[in-house]
Scaffold this motif. Structure first.
Motif, PDB file in Angstrom:
ATOM      1  N   LYS A  27       1.152  -1.241   0.272  1.00 22.94           N
ATOM      2  CA  LYS A  27       0.114  -0.202  -0.298  1.00 22.94           C
ATOM      3  C   LYS A  27       0.639   1.007  -0.024  1.00 22.94           C
ATOM      4  N   VAL A  28       0.547   2.317  -0.480  1.00 19.37           N
ATOM      5  CA  VAL A  28       1.513   3.193  -0.943  1.00 19.37           C
ATOM      6  C   VAL A  28       0.855   4.486  -0.404  1.00 19.37           C
ATOM      7  N   ALA A  29       2.247   4.556   0.741  1.00 26.47           N
ATOM      8  CA  ALA A  29       2.029   5.619   2.188  1.00 26.47           C
ATOM      9  C   ALA A  29       0.833   6.431   1.768  1.00 26.47           C
ATOM     10  N   LEU A  35       2.764  11.628  -0.899  1.00 25.05           N
ATOM     11  CA  LEU A  35       3.204  10.412  -1.525  1.00 25.05           C
ATOM     12  C   LEU A  35       1.908   9.440  -2.450  1.00 25.05           C
ATOM     13  N   ALA A  36       1.137   9.647  -1.954  1.00 24.29           N
ATOM     14  CA  ALA A  36      -0.599   8.925  -1.775  1.00 24.29           C
ATOM     15  C   ALA A  36      -0.888   9.146  -4.016  1.00 24.29           C
ATOM     16  N   GLU A  37      -0.041  10.272  -3.949  1.00 22.27           N
ATOM     17  CA  GLU A  37      -0.112  10.503  -5.558  1.00 22.27           C
ATOM     18  C   GLU A  37       0.322   9.895  -6.347  1.00 22.27           C
ATOM     19  N   GLY A 262      12.994   3.689   2.988  1.00 13.50           N
ATOM     20  CA  GLY A 262      12.382   5.125   3.419  1.00 13.50           C
ATOM     21  C   GLY A 262      10.621   5.249   2.575  1.00 13.50           C
ATOM     22  N   VAL A 263       9.804   5.501   2.618  1.00 13.56           N
ATOM     23  CA  VAL A 263       8.364   5.335   2.565  1.00 13.56           C
ATOM     24  C   VAL A 263       7.454   5.541   1.166  1.00 13.56           C
ATOM     25  N   GLY A 264       9.382   6.378   0.680  1.00  9.92           N
ATOM     26  CA  GLY A 264       8.252   7.206  -0.088  1.00  9.92           C
ATOM     27  C   GLY A 264       8.885   5.774  -1.353  1.00  9.92           C
ATOM     28  N   GLY A 265       9.160   4.632  -1.254  1.00  6.38           N
ATOM     29  CA  GLY A 265       9.413   4.126  -1.737  1.00  6.38           C
ATOM     30  C   GLY A 265      10.753   2.620  -2.096  1.00  6.38           C
ATOM     31  N   GLY A 266      11.262   3.921  -1.700  1.00  8.00           N
ATOM     32  CA  GLY A 266      13.126   3.624  -2.040  1.00  8.00           C
ATOM     33  C   GLY A 266      13.812   2.716  -1.317  1.00  8.00           C
ATOM     34  N   ILE A 267      14.808   1.887  -1.744  1.00  8.18           N
ATOM     35  CA  ILE A 267      15.843   1.256  -1.132  1.00  8.18           C
ATOM     36  C   ILE A 267      16.990   1.043  -1.709  1.00  8.18           C
ATOM     37  N   VAL A 268      18.398   1.310  -0.798  1.00 11.21           N
ATOM     38  CA  VAL A 268      19.516   0.943  -1.219  1.00 11.21           C
ATOM     39  C   VAL A 268      20.200   0.693  -0.419  1.00 11.21           C
TER      40      VAL A 268
END
Length: 309
Positions: A27-29, A35-37, A262-268
């Protein structure tokens, strides 16, 4: 490890394609409305190597809100400015609590458990706001220098959304202020923190900008020292124990790489002496980690045999 770039690009593209449908499980934050957009079906990946190569697949070139990945950059700047004094104000232990816990901060008298939970990142933001005359500009310029890309910018819509829905972060900052562990005015601390979270970067830019953590603190693209070898070790250790929220132990167990989400959906994910993997897809699991990006990073690490353990 794969040295042939065309082979590497093919492999990461196949891994992304095999996992991108998993976005439906997340589910998108939405507690930050901007961010939901973001469309939930976007997904990208990039791998940058210390040899100077960058390959990507899917939406790996599309900028997204880096959110808590920004905590890594803030921590490095604060360590460079304060040195060991920083660790008298923030600790380096896993929290075992949600990343925005107020209860734990109260128990521990305003000293955050580590610098990658929200309280710790707010403390770091205070250090930066207190020691840089233009901390927000300095932060963005730092990212531009690391990535070698002047196009990196702040997403103003995300920033405004953060400012309007940041009450819990404000509560954490005021609580630390009550214990004497915040020096700057709270609005300045919050403005810096929300600014860094609102920076937009692509997988390609993020992977390239964090190469110094895979190269003993030296940016391999220009041979400049970003932080000491000792501090590189410290940052990677913190990412290994705490960088993936309450899934940090599971990620270390199953993947075996220092990482930050991050809750934007990224992982490094940092691969010492090799490079950086960055994956992105907006839908999150219950821990706040991208469903697709978790799978993609794990599969790439397994395929290339990249665990540090």
């Amino acid at each position: 490890m794969i040295k042939d770039l065309s082979d590497l690009k093919l492999k990461i593209a196949k891994i992304l394609d095999a996992n991108k449908a998993s976005y439906e499980l997340g589910k998108v934050a939405d507690y930050i409305p901007a961010l939901a957009e973001v469309p939930s079906n976007l997904a990208g990946v990039a791998v940058a190597t210390i040899d100077g190569d960058v390959v990507s697949a899917g939406n790996g070139g599309i900028p997204f809100s880096i959110q808590s990945i920004s905590k890594v950059f803030g921590l490095v700047l604060a360590m460079n400015r304060l040195g060991d004094e920083l660790w008298t104000r923030v600790h380096m232990e896993p929290s075992g609590q949600p990343f925005n816990s107020i209860i734990q901060l109260e128990w521990e008298k305003g000293i955050p458990r580590n610098p990658v939970i929200n309280a710790g990142a707010l403390l770091v933001s205070d250090v930066l706001a207190s020691h840089y005359s233009a901390s927000k500009l300095s932060f963005v310029n730092f990212l531009r220098q690391l990535a070698g890309d002047e196009s990196i910018h702040i997403d103003s819509s995300v920033y405004e959304s953060e400012m309007q829905h940041g009450s819990r972060n404000a509560a954490l900052a005021y609580l630390m202020k009550s214990f004497g562990n915040i020096e700057s005015p709270i609005p300045d601390v919050l403005s810096h923190y929300f600014t860094q979270c609102s920076v937009a970067m692509s997988c390609e830019q993020l992977a390239k900008s964090l190469l110094f953590l895979a190269n003993k603190g030296i940016n391999p693209t220009n041979n400049q020292t970003v932080c000491s070898r000792k501090d590189t070790h410290r940052v990677n250790a913190i990412l290994s124990t705490s960088g993936m929220y309450d899934q940090s132990g599971e990620f270390a167990f199953s993947v075996g790489l220092p990482a930050k989400s991050g809750v934007g959906g990224g992982i490094v994910a940092i691969v010492p002496n090799y490079g950086v993997i960055c994956a992105w897809s907006p839908p999150l699991n219950s821990f706040g980690n991208s469903v697709v990006a978790m799978k993609v990073v794990a599969n790439i690490a397994e395929e290339l045999g990249l665990s540090i353990y």
